[in-house]
Write a protein that holds these residues in place. Structure first.
Motif, PDB file in Angstrom:
ATOM      1  N   ARG A 103      -6.982   2.606 -13.907  1.00 16.54           N
ATOM      2  CA  ARG A 103      -7.111   1.371 -13.127  1.00 16.54           C
ATOM      3  C   ARG A 103      -6.484   0.171 -13.814  1.00 16.54           C
ATOM      4  NH1 ARG A 103      -7.522   1.617  -8.099  1.00 16.54           N
ATOM      5  NH2 ARG A 103      -8.105  -0.577  -8.191  1.00 16.54           N
ATOM      6  N   ARG A 130      -1.438  -2.084  -7.152  1.00 15.74           N
ATOM      7  CA  ARG A 130      -2.172  -2.867  -8.156  1.00 15.74           C
ATOM      8  C   ARG A 130      -1.295  -4.012  -8.623  1.00 15.74           C
ATOM      9  NH1 ARG A 130      -3.505   2.221 -11.367  1.00 15.74           N
ATOM     10  NH2 ARG A 130      -4.636   3.415  -9.809  1.00 15.74           N
ATOM     11  N   ARG A 171      -3.865   3.681  -0.449  1.00 12.04           N
ATOM     12  CA  ARG A 171      -4.139   3.247  -1.811  1.00 12.04           C
ATOM     13  C   ARG A 171      -3.441   1.901  -2.001  1.00 12.04           C
ATOM     14  NH1 ARG A 171      -3.345   9.103  -4.933  1.00 12.04           N
ATOM     15  NH2 ARG A 171      -5.438   9.877  -4.408  1.00 12.04           N
ATOM     16  N   ARG A 203       0.504   5.168   1.573  1.00  8.66           N
ATOM     17  CA  ARG A 203      -0.298   5.808   2.617  1.00  8.66           C
ATOM     18  C   ARG A 203      -0.328   7.329   2.423  1.00  8.66           C
ATOM     19  NH1 ARG A 203      -1.558   2.140   6.570  1.00  8.66           N
ATOM     20  NH2 ARG A 203      -0.333   0.202   6.501  1.00  8.66           N
ATOM     21  N   ASN A 204      -1.450   7.893   2.782  1.00  5.54           N
ATOM     22  CA  ASN A 204      -1.643   9.337   2.683  1.00  5.54           C
ATOM     23  C   ASN A 204      -0.983  10.012   3.887  1.00  5.54           C
ATOM     24  OD1 ASN A 204      -2.498  11.900   2.044  1.00  5.54           O
ATOM     25  ND2 ASN A 204      -4.671  11.513   2.415  1.00  5.54           N
ATOM     26  N   LEU A 257      -0.256   5.786  -8.149  1.00  4.39           N
ATOM     27  CA  LEU A 257      -1.523   5.067  -8.062  1.00  4.39           C
ATOM     28  C   LEU A 257      -2.708   5.987  -8.357  1.00  4.39           C
ATOM     29  CD1 LEU A 257      -0.746   2.918  -4.910  1.00  4.39           C
ATOM     30  CD2 LEU A 257      -1.324   2.003  -7.169  1.00  4.39           C
ATOM     31  N   GLY A 258      -2.617   7.240  -7.962  1.00  7.70           N
ATOM     32  CA  GLY A 258      -3.688   8.187  -8.230  1.00  7.70           C
ATOM     33  C   GLY A 258      -3.726   8.660  -9.668  1.00  7.70           C
ATOM     34  N   VAL A 280       0.842  -1.199   0.000  1.00 14.59           N
ATOM     35  CA  VAL A 280       0.000   0.000   0.000  1.00 14.59           C
ATOM     36  C   VAL A 280       0.876   1.248   0.000  1.00 14.59           C
ATOM     37  CG1 VAL A 280      -1.900  -1.126   1.237  1.00 14.59           C
ATOM     38  CG2 VAL A 280      -0.157   0.123   2.528  1.00 14.59           C
ATOM     39  N   ALA A 285      -8.283  13.072   1.250  1.00 14.34           N
ATOM     40  CA  ALA A 285      -8.296  11.859   0.439  1.00 14.34           C
ATOM     41  C   ALA A 285      -8.287  10.623   1.339  1.00 14.34           C
ATOM     42  CB  ALA A 285      -7.099  11.845  -0.508  1.00 14.34           C
ATOM     43  N   GLU A 286      -8.372   9.447   0.712  1.00 10.19           N
ATOM     44  CA  GLU A 286      -8.383   8.191   1.440  1.00 10.19           C
ATOM     45  C   GLU A 286      -7.085   7.996   2.226  1.00 10.19           C
ATOM     46  OE1 GLU A 286      -7.466   7.008  -2.945  1.00 10.19           O
ATOM     47  OE2 GLU A 286      -8.301   8.706  -1.846  1.00 10.19           O
ATOM     48  N   TRP A 311       2.078   6.839  -3.969  1.00  3.91           N
ATOM     49  CA  TRP A 311       0.729   7.401  -3.797  1.00  3.91           C
ATOM     50  C   TRP A 311       0.299   8.157  -5.052  1.00  3.91           C
ATOM     51  CZ3 TRP A 311      -3.191   7.473  -0.232  1.00  3.91           C
ATOM     52  CH2 TRP A 311      -4.111   8.517  -0.322  1.00  3.91           C
TER      53      TRP A 311
END
Length: 209
Positions: free
Chosen positions: A163, A122, A119, A91-92, A158-159, A89, A115-116, A155
């Protein structure tokens, strides 16, 4: 008949930063792309050593997102690690005190307020660990990409990427030395180049399927 354009992949690393004057991740990213195997498979694999600079990295990622590759393998160095770590992951979060190579720091604790929190990468983390181990290097999954430019880049990538673009981040250790003691687990630089090359090949295989 026009010749088909090669499929694209991106391998990124980083340059030096305070405390790490020689960053092997950028060296590996560039070395992996020199393999003639990719062209024979019909792929274009680009190696990019990012400067360890928050602002520059974000700008480059936005530029890459305008023509997304099929997959991205990001590399960073974890100086105290002894194994390759597949980061599960991003992290924010960000260090408000650590400065990048330009001397800049982020004057907040979140990369993207509102934001989340995380993330997910993938990728199939366990499969990537198996790929790396089969290539002869010690590897494991990790849930902590840190609070520095590595985590920020992961981060943002991924943003920014669609997808369908697979995004992988692997932290590598500082290289061990040839002739090191048998119990020393840190792999040498050539061993890590071979392992990341094998990982790119495995990701191409997964993309084909």
């Amino acid at each position: 008949m026009k010749k088909a354009r090669p499929l694209r992949a991106l391998v990124t690393g980083f340059g030096p930063f305070p405390g790490v004057p020689h960053n092997p991740s950028g060296v590996i990213a560039e070395a992996v792309t020199r393999s003639g195997r990719w062209a024979r498979l019909g792929w274009q694999v680009e190696g990019v050593p990012f400067p360890t600079d928050y602002r520059v990295v974000l700008g480059w990622i936005k530029a890459f997102a305008s023509a997304p590759p099929a997959f991205v393998i990001m590399l960073g160095v974890a100086a105290r690690s002894q194994r390759l770590r597949v980061e599960m992951v991003a992290r924010n979060r960000v260090s408000a005190t650590a400065r990048d190579v330009s001397g800049r720091k982020v004057n907040r604790r979140l990369l993207e307020p509102g934001a989340e929190t995380i993330r997910p990468g993938r990728h199939a983390g366990a499969a990537l660990v198996r790929d790396l181990r089969r290539a002869g290097v010690p590897a494991r999954t990790s849930l902590d990409a840190g609070r520095y430019v590595c985590n920020a880049a992961y981060w943002w990538m991924l943003g920014a990427m669609p997808r369908e673009t697979r995004v992988v981040f692997v932290h590598i250790p500082l290289p061990g030395k040839a002739g090191q003691r048998r119990h020393e687990p840190r792999p040498t630089l050539p061993a890590m180049i071979r392992a990341i090359t094998a990982l790119v090949g495995a990701e191409i295989g997964r993309a084909r399927r």
